[in-house]
Scaffold this motif. Structure first.
Motif, PDB file in Angstrom:
ATOM      1  N   PRO A 260     -20.431   8.324 -30.361  1.00 25.39           N
ATOM      2  CA  PRO A 260     -19.228   7.479 -30.388  1.00 25.39           C
ATOM      3  C   PRO A 260     -19.484   6.134 -29.710  1.00 25.39           C
ATOM      4  O   PRO A 260     -20.501   5.939 -29.032  1.00 25.39           O
ATOM      5  CB  PRO A 260     -18.198   8.301 -29.594  1.00 25.39           C
ATOM      6  N   ALA A 261     -18.550   5.221 -29.869  1.00 24.44           N
ATOM      7  CA  ALA A 261     -18.658   3.908 -29.232  1.00 24.44           C
ATOM      8  C   ALA A 261     -18.721   4.063 -27.714  1.00 24.44           C
ATOM      9  O   ALA A 261     -18.101   4.954 -27.130  1.00 24.44           O
ATOM     10  CB  ALA A 261     -17.468   3.036 -29.621  1.00 24.44           C
ATOM     11  N   GLY A 262     -19.488   3.186 -27.076  1.00 19.71           N
ATOM     12  CA  GLY A 262     -19.603   3.237 -25.620  1.00 19.71           C
ATOM     13  C   GLY A 262     -20.547   2.167 -25.122  1.00 19.71           C
ATOM     14  O   GLY A 262     -21.149   1.419 -25.897  1.00 19.71           O
ATOM     15  N   CYS A 263     -20.672   2.075 -23.803  1.00 22.07           N
ATOM     16  CA  CYS A 263     -21.644   1.166 -23.202  1.00 22.07           C
ATOM     17  C   CYS A 263     -22.337   1.896 -22.060  1.00 22.07           C
ATOM     18  O   CYS A 263     -21.806   2.861 -21.509  1.00 22.07           O
ATOM     19  CB  CYS A 263     -20.996  -0.129 -22.711  1.00 22.07           C
ATOM     20  N   MET A 264     -23.531   1.448 -21.710  1.00 22.25           N
ATOM     21  CA  MET A 264     -24.335   2.157 -20.727  1.00 22.25           C
ATOM     22  C   MET A 264     -23.653   2.170 -19.362  1.00 22.25           C
ATOM     23  O   MET A 264     -22.823   1.324 -19.048  1.00 22.25           O
ATOM     24  CB  MET A 264     -25.721   1.532 -20.624  1.00 22.25           C
ATOM     25  N   ALA A 285     -14.941  12.827 -20.693  1.00 22.93           N
ATOM     26  CA  ALA A 285     -13.492  12.637 -20.601  1.00 22.93           C
ATOM     27  C   ALA A 285     -13.129  11.158 -20.496  1.00 22.93           C
ATOM     28  O   ALA A 285     -12.074  10.731 -20.953  1.00 22.93           O
ATOM     29  CB  ALA A 285     -12.942  13.396 -19.398  1.00 22.93           C
ATOM     30  N   LEU A 286     -13.999  10.380 -19.883  1.00 19.02           N
ATOM     31  CA  LEU A 286     -13.750   8.956 -19.692  1.00 19.02           C
ATOM     32  C   LEU A 286     -14.971   8.206 -20.202  1.00 19.02           C
ATOM     33  O   LEU A 286     -16.011   8.172 -19.551  1.00 19.02           O
ATOM     34  CB  LEU A 286     -13.517   8.657 -18.208  1.00 19.02           C
ATOM     35  N   ARG A 287     -14.835   7.623 -21.380  1.00 19.48           N
ATOM     36  CA  ARG A 287     -15.986   7.002 -22.038  1.00 19.48           C
ATOM     37  C   ARG A 287     -15.696   5.522 -22.263  1.00 19.48           C
ATOM     38  O   ARG A 287     -15.140   5.133 -23.290  1.00 19.48           O
ATOM     39  CB  ARG A 287     -16.255   7.705 -23.369  1.00 19.48           C
ATOM     40  N   PRO A 288     -16.055   4.662 -21.311  1.00 17.54           N
ATOM     41  CA  PRO A 288     -15.752   3.232 -21.450  1.00 17.54           C
ATOM     42  C   PRO A 288     -16.486   2.600 -22.632  1.00 17.54           C
ATOM     43  O   PRO A 288     -17.586   3.011 -22.997  1.00 17.54           O
ATOM     44  CB  PRO A 288     -16.253   2.638 -20.129  1.00 17.54           C
ATOM     45  N   ARG A 291     -14.677  -2.876 -25.137  1.00 23.40           N
ATOM     46  CA  ARG A 291     -13.313  -3.402 -25.187  1.00 23.40           C
ATOM     47  C   ARG A 291     -12.555  -3.186 -23.884  1.00 23.40           C
ATOM     48  O   ARG A 291     -11.527  -3.831 -23.649  1.00 23.40           O
ATOM     49  CB  ARG A 291     -12.561  -2.792 -26.370  1.00 23.40           C
ATOM     50  N   ASP A 292     -13.054  -2.308 -23.035  1.00 21.44           N
ATOM     51  CA  ASP A 292     -12.435  -2.155 -21.716  1.00 21.44           C
ATOM     52  C   ASP A 292     -12.611  -3.414 -20.877  1.00 21.44           C
ATOM     53  O   ASP A 292     -11.780  -3.713 -20.018  1.00 21.44           O
ATOM     54  CB  ASP A 292     -13.026  -0.945 -20.993  1.00 21.44           C
ATOM     55  N   PHE A 293     -13.684  -4.156 -21.104  1.00 21.83           N
ATOM     56  CA  PHE A 293     -13.858  -5.428 -20.401  1.00 21.83           C
ATOM     57  C   PHE A 293     -12.771  -6.413 -20.816  1.00 21.83           C
ATOM     58  O   PHE A 293     -12.232  -7.151 -19.988  1.00 21.83           O
ATOM     59  CB  PHE A 293     -15.237  -6.028 -20.698  1.00 21.83           C
TER      60      PHE A 293
END
Length: 655
Positions: A260-264, A285-288, A291-293
């Motif tokens: 899924p979408a995510g960042c390191m 459970a929490l996958r930033p 777009r969270d930035f």
């Protein structure tokens, strides 16, 4: 023991575009690294060189390209592809994604003689939709941080084997990166070898991949760590260095998964709380994601919205192809990843970097205007994707973007020098000792309750409910460039209702804002009404601003780096950017008080040091008013915009 393949990588990342910084890095790191690679034929690495670095090598040190070509022919190194200006690819429209990847691919093929087949992603920021874009560009594999790969007790996925990912019928090979365990000079090469043996999975497809910055790789060279490492690999026949293209031809990939979408994790830790790292942020459970930035840092969202707006304008432009092509190149420069993130230093907090991006976006817009017979226009649409309409006013000399949030101007672009004069980073207590509770924009409204004989000591973090109101649209006239907003706000402990009608009238010479304040309560309402404007001068300090005020009809010249306040009798303020020769003349309809002060904010810069940096000059006109129940009062503030280009045109007309 089964074979272990090691793929080391080098990423020559550029945060922003500064030639002087590239020269420093070349002398300190790049030159030594390429010399070492040329002399050590058994050291295999893959290298990512963004377009900016390749351009710089071609102009300044073409001999480096000869060295790289020779190393590629030896099959000692492999050049990786990616975005030309290192964008965050998931944030781009498909046309820009493919365009940036193809542009770098073409540059590499011409400079080195071989087309890249692999790609690296800035900060390992991933989205499954990238698979189709990579396929369109002939990209066969990508490096991705292994922490992005979902795994749990019910789903076992190999961490050290290549994986196949699929989206809409298209596939891509993913090589997991292990940035969290990459070797450093603090550990011996023997320790690193033992780590690999302990981590090895069964089967012959075990691969350990990690990327180094030039600084990190040069440190391994200077401390002789790499020399020791090469000696160990020479003695161990089942451990070898390789490049991805050779390894992938020899191994059999049997694992398929969905990522899924995510960042390191190293970037994700900054996505929960502004400017505060959270080490354990990354979990199933929490996958930033990237777009969270944008959600957490308003300045990043603001710049992203502008970037998407320009991309759309270029796509819709039907005029001159040459201008469209150049406009898209300026757009791509503004898409460099650093300015849309914060990872502990610099990034979105760096005003020079933000202004550099705005400058390139405005250059792109000017080319679109030139190619499409531009005329002054006013439109309304959801510019920043928050579900609320914004009002975009474009004139030959400037742009003004108006938001219903606070009824403010959130962007003021001067086309003459391609600069946004409304680009201010609000302060936070962690670094600045005070938190600004509202956006530091233009035509920010305040109402502060006060006693009849009280004087106002205005500061730059006053809390007024008025500037946090969502104004409603009362009237909007596109052809006349007029907008009327209104709101009702509760004032003071008595919660007295104050209605505010705010009318914008814009033309090529400037902006006129008319206020009508009405006391809707049953008691007298007394206080200070203020209109705040924050002027950020691009790339400059407060020394580049010249201030002039008319006090009781006489000119005064306040210092731009000190606090200046007068309670009344101010008839005019002129603020001049002395370098660009742009001036802003603010004139109230009746004499007012004024408060002028410089605004500084402190954030970690690219080196990590935290020093106060000039952001803007805050200029607030204010009036002491007293309203009986049902009574209203009018206040007007006119801002004339004079640019050097407009003045020169006027002179030619007079001749």
């Amino acid at each position: 023991m089964n074979n272990i393949t090691i793929c080391f990588g080098l990423t020559f990342t550029v945060r922003g575009i500064l030639s002087s910084e590239i020269e420093k890095k070349y002398q300190n790191y790049y030159k030594n690294i390429f010399s070492y690679l040329y002399a050590h034929t058994t050291l295999n690495v893959c290298i990512f060189l963004p377009g900016v670095i390749l351009e710089w090598f071609e102009k300044k040190h073409p001999e480096i390209l000869d060295v790289l070509t020779e190393l590629v022919k030896r099959k000692q190194i492999e050049i990786l592809g990616g975005g030309y200006y290192e964008p965050l690819l998931p944030l781009l429209l498909p046309k820009d994604r493919v365009g940036q990847i193809e542009a770098l691919t073409t540059r590499i093929r011409k400079a080195i003689g071989k087309r890249p087949r692999g790609i690296t992603l800035a900060e390992s920021i991933w989205d499954p939709s990238l698979i189709s874009s990579c396929n369109s560009c002939g990209i066969e594999y990508a490096f991705l941080d292994n922490r992005l790969i979902p795994r749990n007790s019910y789903r076992s996925v190999a961490s050290y084997s290549p994986l196949i990912v699929e989206d809409l019928g298209r596939t891509l090979t993913v090589i997991p990166l292990h940035q969290d365990t990459k070797p450093t000079v603090k550990q011996s090469s023997e320790f690193f070898f033992e780590h690999l043996k302990n981590a090895q999975n069964s089967g012959n497809s075990f691969v350990y991949a990690c990327f180094f910055s030039p600084e990190e790789f040069d440190e391994l060279i200077q401390t002789a760590w790499l020399d020791e490492f090469l000696e160990l690999t020479a003695k161990n026949t089942n451990i070898n260095l390789s490049i991805p293209s050779i390894y992938l031809k020899e191994c059999q990939i049997v694992n398929k998964t969905f990522i899924p979408a995510g960042c390191m994790s190293d970037a994700a830790m900054w996505t929960l709380e502004p400017f505060v790292p959270h080490a354990k942020v990354f979990s199933e459970a929490l996958r930033p994601t990237v777009r969270d930035f944008l959600t957490l840092y308003p300045e990043a969202q603001k710049l992203y919205s502008r970037m998407m707006n320009i991309s759309s304008m270029i796509s819709q432009c039907k005029g001159d192809k040459a201008r469209r092509k150049t406009a898209r190149e300026y757009l791509w420069i503004a898409q460099n990843y650093a300015v849309y993130m914060f990872t502990g230093k610099g990034g979105i907090t760096d005003q020079k970097l933000r202004q550099y991006s705005y400058s390139n976006l405005l250059r792109a817009e000017q080319l679109v205007r030139d190619a499409s017979n531009f005329v002054d226009n006013t439109t309304c649409f959801d510019f920043d994707f928050d579900g609320i309409l914004e009002y975009v006013n474009r004139f030959t000399t400037y742009n003004a973007f108006i938001s219903r949030h606070g009824g403010m101007i959130t962007e003021l672009d001067i086309m003459h020098n391609y600069a946004n004069y409304c680009d201010v980073m609000p302060r936070i207590r962690k670094y600045d000792g005070v938190t600004d509770l509202y956006a530091k924009n233009m035509f920010v409204d305040h109402f502060i309750p006060a006693e009849k004989d009280e004087e106002l000591e205005f500061n730059t973090h006053l809390l007024s409910k008025l500037n946090q109101q969502l104004y409603n649209q009362k009237q909007f006239e596109r052809s006349r460039h007029e907008l009327v907003l209104e709101t009702v706000v509760e004032i003071g402990d008595l919660k007295q209702n104050l209605s505010v009608t705010k009318k914008y009238t814009l033309n090529e010479n400037g902006i006129l804002v008319q206020y009508i304040l009405r006391n809707e309560s049953e008691e007298n309402l007394t206080g200070f009404f203020g209109v705040e404007n924050n002027f950020s001068v691009p790339y400059k300090s407060s020394a580049n601003i010249q201030l002039e005020v008319l006090l009781e009809g006489k000119k005064e010249i306040p210092s731009s780096d000190t606090y200046y306040i007068k309670q009344s009798d101010i008839g005019l303020l002129q603020l001049t950017d002395t370098d660009a020769k742009n001036s802003f003349v603010l004139e109230p309809n009746e004499r007012a008080g004024i408060c002028i002060q410089p605004l500084y904010s402190a954030r970690p810069d690219e080196s990590g040091s935290v020093e106060p940096r000039y952001e803007a000059n805050t200029c607030t006109f204010f009036w002491k008013i007293s309203l009986e129940p049902g009574m209203e009062i009018e206040k007007t503030l006119n801002m004339a915009i004079n640019t050097a280009k407009k003045k020169s045109v006027a002179k030619r007309k007079r001749k």
